[in-house]
Design a protein around this motif. Structure first.
Motif, PDB file in Angstrom:
ATOM      1  N   PRO A  65     -52.308  14.199 -19.673  1.00 58.19           N
ATOM      2  CA  PRO A  65     -52.687  15.471 -20.288  1.00 58.19           C
ATOM      3  C   PRO A  65     -54.118  15.905 -20.019  1.00 58.19           C
ATOM      4  N   SER A  87     -49.770  23.215 -23.612  1.00 59.91           N
ATOM      5  CA  SER A  87     -49.125  22.829 -24.858  1.00 59.91           C
ATOM      6  C   SER A  87     -48.201  21.640 -24.621  1.00 59.91           C
ATOM      7  N   LYS A  88     -47.806  21.005 -25.716  1.00 61.27           N
ATOM      8  CA  LYS A  88     -46.890  19.876 -25.655  1.00 61.27           C
ATOM      9  C   LYS A  88     -45.455  20.369 -25.790  1.00 61.27           C
ATOM     10  N   SER A  89     -44.536  19.632 -25.165  1.00 57.50           N
ATOM     11  CA  SER A  89     -43.119  19.929 -25.305  1.00 57.50           C
ATOM     12  C   SER A  89     -42.357  18.609 -25.273  1.00 57.50           C
ATOM     13  N   VAL A  93     -46.593  17.709 -21.134  1.00 60.59           N
ATOM     14  CA  VAL A  93     -47.681  18.638 -21.422  1.00 60.59           C
ATOM     15  C   VAL A  93     -47.897  19.526 -20.200  1.00 60.59           C
ATOM     16  N   LYS A 112     -47.523  11.680 -22.342  1.00 56.52           N
ATOM     17  CA  LYS A 112     -47.893  12.243 -23.640  1.00 56.52           C
ATOM     18  C   LYS A 112     -49.299  11.828 -24.063  1.00 56.52           C
ATOM     19  N   LYS A 113     -49.820  10.755 -23.437  1.00 59.21           N
ATOM     20  CA  LYS A 113     -51.134  10.251 -23.820  1.00 59.21           C
ATOM     21  C   LYS A 113     -52.008  10.039 -22.590  1.00 59.21           C
TER      22      LYS A 113
END
Length: 216
Positions: A65, A87-89, A93, A112-113
């Protein structure tokens, strides 16, 4: 097996476009897979009328991200317009921008990280064509030597493991929605695909040109 060596954007100001892409994504990150060219007034695709959605997006897949944010922020600072903020989904990202020359770019990751604060590498460059008839375009590219890797609904991803630039198809309406723009548009795509399949134009009007490597 068919490969795409690079992509050429036909732009009204080549020097300005070079400056933007160097600032936004860095030349080293794109590894020479993106080029820009400028035609003389009244000559060539760079000066041919175009309006609205050009029927394609360029996607960059990155490691984490933080890299998505870094590239999007750099692009905006260099003059890009945000189409979809980062944005996240469920899948990861991502965000999309429109370059000053009109090309639409999406930067995304499945991570995600963040795990590497200094990571700025680009893992994959993908050209997604918004096809008017996905089945017809899929069949056409099959005849050009591009085997299908994944296919579901109105999305097709070709199996091109050795290709520096990947190719996929999506319905025009769905691709425009994903990019954050209206699907309407007409005129020149202002894009040339450089590959080893020879020179041809696909059903959606995208022109392939023989790459220097292929013609050598």
């Amino acid at each position: 097996m068919t490969t795409i060596d690079s992509l050429i954007l036909d732009v009204p100001d080549a020097a300005a476009a070079e400056a933007f892409y160097t600032a936004a994504f860095t030349q080293s990150g794109l590894n020479g897979r993106l080029r820009v060219r400028q035609a003389a007034p009244g000559d060539g695709a760079a000066s041919t009328a175009t309006s609205g959605f050009r029927g394609y997006t360029l996607s960059i897949t990155v490691f984490q991200p933080a890299t998505v944010h870094a590239f999007i922020d750099a692009a905006v600072a260099a003059g890009a317009t945000v189409l979809k903020p980062v944005s996240k989904s469920l899948w990861g990202v991502g965000g999309s921008i429109q370059a000053p020359d009109g090309a639409i770019w999406k930067v995304a990751t499945t991570a995600k990280k963040n795990t590497d604060p200094g990571d700025r590498r680009i893992d994959k460059i993908v050209l997604l064509i918004g096809a008017d008839d996905v089945a017809a375009s899929k069949a056409f590219y099959g005849q050009q030597g591009l085997p299908v890797g994944k296919s579901f609904g109105k999305y097709v991803e070709f199996a091109m493991p050795e290709s520096p630039v990947k190719l996929g198809l999506y319905s025009r309406k769905a691709l425009a929605k994903d990019a954050g723009v209206a699907p309407e548009g007409s005129g020149s795509h202002r894009l040339a695909i450089m590959g080893d399949a020879g020179a041809f134009t696909d059903p959606d009007g995208f022109a392939w040109e023989a790459s220097v490597t292929a013609s050598a």
